[in-house]
Design a protein around this motif. Structure first.
Motif, PDB file in Angstrom:
ATOM      1  N   ARG A  72       0.803  -1.225   0.000  1.00  0.00           N
ATOM      2  CA  ARG A  72       0.000   0.000   0.000  1.00  0.00           C
ATOM      3  C   ARG A  72       0.838   1.279   0.000  1.00  0.00           C
ATOM      4  NH1 ARG A  72      -5.461   0.075   0.585  1.00  0.00           N
ATOM      5  NH2 ARG A  72      -6.371  -1.951   1.007  1.00  0.00           N
ATOM      6  N   TYR A  77      -1.406   8.200  -4.960  1.00  0.00           N
ATOM      7  CA  TYR A  77      -2.605   8.604  -5.684  1.00  0.00           C
ATOM      8  C   TYR A  77      -2.634  10.127  -5.831  1.00  0.00           C
ATOM      9  CZ  TYR A  77      -7.564   9.800  -6.103  1.00  0.00           C
ATOM     10  OH  TYR A  77      -8.759  10.350  -6.475  1.00  0.00           O
ATOM     11  N   PRO A  79      -5.192  12.932  -6.840  1.00  0.00           N
ATOM     12  CA  PRO A  79      -6.639  13.014  -7.069  1.00  0.00           C
ATOM     13  C   PRO A  79      -7.010  13.944  -8.217  1.00  0.00           C
ATOM     14  CG  PRO A  79      -6.031  14.360  -5.193  1.00  0.00           C
ATOM     15  CD  PRO A  79      -4.779  13.656  -5.644  1.00  0.00           C
ATOM     16  N   ASP A  94       1.966  21.091   4.123  1.00  0.00           N
ATOM     17  CA  ASP A  94       1.254  20.084   4.909  1.00  0.00           C
ATOM     18  C   ASP A  94       0.542  19.068   4.014  1.00  0.00           C
ATOM     19  OD1 ASP A  94       2.036  21.066   7.428  1.00  0.00           O
ATOM     20  OD2 ASP A  94       0.539  22.656   7.293  1.00  0.00           O
ATOM     21  N   VAL A  95       0.117  19.526   2.828  1.00  0.00           N
ATOM     22  CA  VAL A  95      -0.451  18.572   1.866  1.00  0.00           C
ATOM     23  C   VAL A  95       0.617  17.559   1.470  1.00  0.00           C
ATOM     24  CG1 VAL A  95      -1.392  18.304  -0.455  1.00  0.00           C
ATOM     25  CG2 VAL A  95      -2.127  20.226   0.956  1.00  0.00           C
ATOM     26  N   MET A  98       1.450  14.796   3.909  1.00  0.00           N
ATOM     27  CA  MET A  98       0.532  13.644   3.924  1.00  0.00           C
ATOM     28  C   MET A  98       1.138  12.444   3.211  1.00  0.00           C
ATOM     29  SD  MET A  98      -3.237  15.045   3.113  1.00  0.00           S
ATOM     30  CE  MET A  98      -3.914  16.319   4.142  1.00  0.00           C
ATOM     31  N   GLY A  99       1.971  12.705   2.219  1.00  0.00           N
ATOM     32  CA  GLY A  99       2.634  11.609   1.514  1.00  0.00           C
ATOM     33  C   GLY A  99       3.509  10.780   2.434  1.00  0.00           C
ATOM     34  N   TYR A 101       2.595   9.990   5.532  1.00  0.00           N
ATOM     35  CA  TYR A 101       1.757   9.260   6.486  1.00  0.00           C
ATOM     36  C   TYR A 101       1.899   7.738   6.389  1.00  0.00           C
ATOM     37  CZ  TYR A 101      -0.793  13.550   7.790  1.00  0.00           C
ATOM     38  OH  TYR A 101      -1.143  14.795   8.245  1.00  0.00           O
ATOM     39  N   PRO A 102       1.914   7.165   5.151  1.00  0.00           N
ATOM     40  CA  PRO A 102       1.988   5.704   5.085  1.00  0.00           C
ATOM     41  C   PRO A 102       3.265   5.135   5.697  1.00  0.00           C
ATOM     42  CG  PRO A 102       1.521   6.643   2.932  1.00  0.00           C
ATOM     43  CD  PRO A 102       1.797   7.779   3.831  1.00  0.00           C
ATOM     44  N   MET A 104       4.498   6.220   8.536  1.00  0.00           N
ATOM     45  CA  MET A 104       4.509   6.456   9.977  1.00  0.00           C
ATOM     46  C   MET A 104       3.597   5.458  10.683  1.00  0.00           C
ATOM     47  SD  MET A 104       4.030  10.534  10.168  1.00  0.00           S
ATOM     48  CE  MET A 104       4.431  11.484   8.741  1.00  0.00           C
ATOM     49  N   ARG A 109       3.809  11.481  14.690  1.00  0.00           N
ATOM     50  CA  ARG A 109       3.701  12.798  14.055  1.00  0.00           C
ATOM     51  C   ARG A 109       4.832  12.948  13.045  1.00  0.00           C
ATOM     52  NH1 ARG A 109      -0.046  15.791  17.010  1.00  0.00           N
ATOM     53  NH2 ARG A 109      -1.622  14.186  16.890  1.00  0.00           N
ATOM     54  N   PHE A 147       0.214  18.033  -5.654  1.00  0.00           N
ATOM     55  CA  PHE A 147      -0.212  16.658  -5.403  1.00  0.00           C
ATOM     56  C   PHE A 147       0.794  15.648  -5.970  1.00  0.00           C
ATOM     57  CE2 PHE A 147      -4.208  18.765  -4.474  1.00  0.00           C
ATOM     58  CZ  PHE A 147      -4.596  18.066  -3.344  1.00  0.00           C
ATOM     59  N   ARG A 150       3.368  15.363  -3.463  1.00  0.00           N
ATOM     60  CA  ARG A 150       2.936  14.494  -2.374  1.00  0.00           C
ATOM     61  C   ARG A 150       3.243  13.023  -2.707  1.00  0.00           C
ATOM     62  NH1 ARG A 150      -3.360  14.100  -0.627  1.00  0.00           N
ATOM     63  NH2 ARG A 150      -3.439  12.851  -2.518  1.00  0.00           N
ATOM     64  N   GLN A 154       5.962  10.409  -0.888  1.00  0.00           N
ATOM     65  CA  GLN A 154       5.581   9.071  -0.434  1.00  0.00           C
ATOM     66  C   GLN A 154       6.615   8.033  -0.880  1.00  0.00           C
ATOM     67  OE1 GLN A 154       1.445   8.126  -1.306  1.00  0.00           O
ATOM     68  NE2 GLN A 154       1.805   5.949  -0.916  1.00  0.00           N
TER      69      GLN A 154
END
Lengths: 252, 289
Positions: A72, A77, A79, A94-95, A98-99, A101-102, A104, A109, A147, A150, A154
């Motif tokens: 995953r 992605y 959008p 901050d957008v 988010m990339g 996040y996977p 963490m 944080r 995006f 982002r 990731q």
């Protein structure tokens, strides 16, 4: 073995109606692959299936030779712009974070490294100086690049872009396609859902024609053919440049 | 000035006023925080539905003799599930499903209250709050809910942001978006119970939506919005309790009016989005050209 996405006899139904029927293909790595087809052809469903977001009725999907749940974080992605609320109180950087996040744990944080990675990704898409702006202050093309940053943050090897060129001016479109080629040349695989037939030859290394079933998949010269396109679009509109001169073909 | 002294000496002397003030402050904080997510997820109507749907739960809990909490959470979450079920399994749109269940559940509550005909449960108090009746026990419960909600937002901040901003990405990276949605509905039911005495069921939606909307007009950053929203909630609560004590009017309604006035100010005068500011900017732009 050397495929990015390997799908075998995939079928997906929504509310008892087939969205995708018996799709099989093997996509290579390091290419820009266009997914085209008419509205309701199942382009988004296919993308969501590969991202592990829909219930698969039949068939198997493997990404980099593994089940989706194992990879995953390796799938990013981008959008469609009209799916995003650009009034959201969030800054560009901050957008992009988010990339991260996977990568963490659920309670973690973003740390310094995540922030640096985000800035580096913004630099790569040429948006570093906008990092403290609210996302809605940017133009459509700039938002799209954020995006894409982002997805870079990731560090995913497989990218899905949903209509990345819709509602964007030509200059930005050129910037973005150059960027996507750069990303491909770094070894990544990109799937792009695209709704019109213009620029297809210019943009994609490989093409998928979809209309619930797989009408064609392969090199442009084998797939981007009037009879296949008219089959996919079932005689709806479309004009394509022919091989010699300006003879146009097809449908509407 | 005299009024303020009168109020301060009241607070110093009367425990009920101390309790009312504390409860108001806690409700201001907790509603302000939850409200931000409700606004950004476009769920204002959902907030209204859950708060109304809490009524039958509260009455049944009273009849059976268990905590309000449990009853409220059960009917609140059931209603949220019901709304989702109706809109996913028929052509009825979300807002209609909300409207149907909101009024249906509320009607059940009203029927139950009138059926038991007890003098102890005053429907007026449940609907509009009765801040004079805030007991120490209520205060602790409100405090507990506030802490739990803050902990929830803090722990799941990442998941809340990504599932609100980009639900598709959230699903793709494995965030349980449905669970987050129902957790928020659960939190909404808790917040409604916490606000029962202070503002009551009918007006709680204002404490959720209005301070958050004011904050939304003033900032571009979610963390700032959360802090501002809670602050505006507290200001509304304290000022509301003040005016209701001085002029002997309903507390919940006073709080809501203060919140609304603050919103109007932000709407007209906020530096970035304010109507007045925009008008001046457009005018000077015209002059310049």
């Amino acid at each position: 073995m050397n495929s990015s996405v390997d799908i075998n006899h995939l079928s997906v139904a929504y509310h008892g109606e087939w969205a995708l029927k018996d799709i099989s293909f093997q996509a290579p790595k390091q290419e820009i692959i266009g997914i085209i087809g008419p509205n309701g052809a199942g382009k988004s469903t296919l993308m969501k299936a590969i991202m592990g977001m829909v219930t698969v009725n039949q068939g198997t999907i493997r990404v980099f030779d593994q089940p989706i749940n194992e990879v995953r974080s390796d799938i990013a992605y981008v959008p469609q712009r009209n799916m995003i609320d650009f009034d959201f109180p969030i800054l560009v950087e901050d957008v992009v974070i988010m990339g991260r996040y996977p990568h963490m744990k659920w309670w973690q944080r973003p740390g310094k490294q995540d922030r640096e990675k985000a800035i580096e990704s913004l630099r790569q898409v040429g948006m570093e100086s906008y990092r403290k702006r609210q996302i809605g202050e940017l133009s459509g093309g700039q938002q799209q690049r954020v995006f894409i940053a982002r997805a870079l943050a990731q560090e995913a090897d497989l990218l899905f872009l949903d209509e990345p060129f819709s509602g964007i001016d030509l200059t930005s479109e050129q910037i973005i396609i150059d960027l996507l080629r750069q990303i491909r040349d770094q070894g990544k695989t990109l799937f792009i859902v695209h709704h019109d037939l213009s620029k297809v030859e210019e943009y994609f290394d490989r093409l998928m024609l979809l209309n619930q079933r797989l009408v064609g998949f392969g090199q442009l010269q084998d797939v981007f053919l009037p009879q296949l396109i008219s089959e996919a679009y079932e005689g709806q509109v479309a004009t394509i440049k022919g091989n010699n001169s300006d003879d146009m073909v097809v449908v509407k | 000035m005299e009024n303020i002294q009168f109020f301060i000496s009241g607070v110093a002397n009367y425990p009920f006023l101390q309790n009312a003030l504390m409860a108001g402050i806690l409700v201001g904080i907790v509603c302000g925080i939850v409200g931000c997510f409700i606004i950004l997820r476009g769920m204002a109507l959902m907030g209204d539905a859950i708060s109304h749907a809490v009524l039958p739960g509260v009455v049944i809990a009273y009849m059976v003799g268990i905590s309000f909490f449990i009853g409220a959470v059960i009917t609140g979450v059931l209603t949220a599930l019901g709304i989702g079920y109706i809109s996913q399994n028929s052509k009825i749109k979300d807002d209609s499903a909300i409207g149907i269940l909101l009024s249906g559940m509320f009607a059940i509550g009203v029927i139950l209250i009138t059926a038991i005909g007890s003098m102890e449960v005053d429907i007026w108090h449940i609907l509009f709050g009765n801040v004079l009746a805030v007991s120490i026990g209520d205060l602790w419960m409100t405090f507990g809910i506030t802490i739990a909600v803050i902990a929830f937002v803090f722990l799941f901040y990442k998941q809340l942001i990504v599932s609100t901003f980009d639900p598709t990405m959230a699903k793709a990276i494995g965030v349980p978006t449905k669970l987050i949605h129902y957790m928020l509905m659960f939190v909404l039911s808790l917040v409604t119970v916490a606000s029962l005495n202070t503002v009551g069921i009918i007006l709680v939606v204002a404490m959720l939506i209005t301070p958050g909307s004011t904050a939304y007009l003033l900032t571009d950053r979610l963390p700032v919005m959360l802090v501002l929203s809670a602050t505006f909630g507290v200001i509304s609560a304290v000022t509301g309790v003040f005016y209701s004590y001085i002029y002997d009017v309903a507390t919940g309604a006073s709080m809501v009016i203060v919140a609304t006035i603050m919103f109007m100010f932000a709407f007209f005068f906020s530096p970035k989005q304010g109507l007045v500011v925009r008008w001046f900017r457009d005018r000077s732009a015209q002059h310049a050209s």
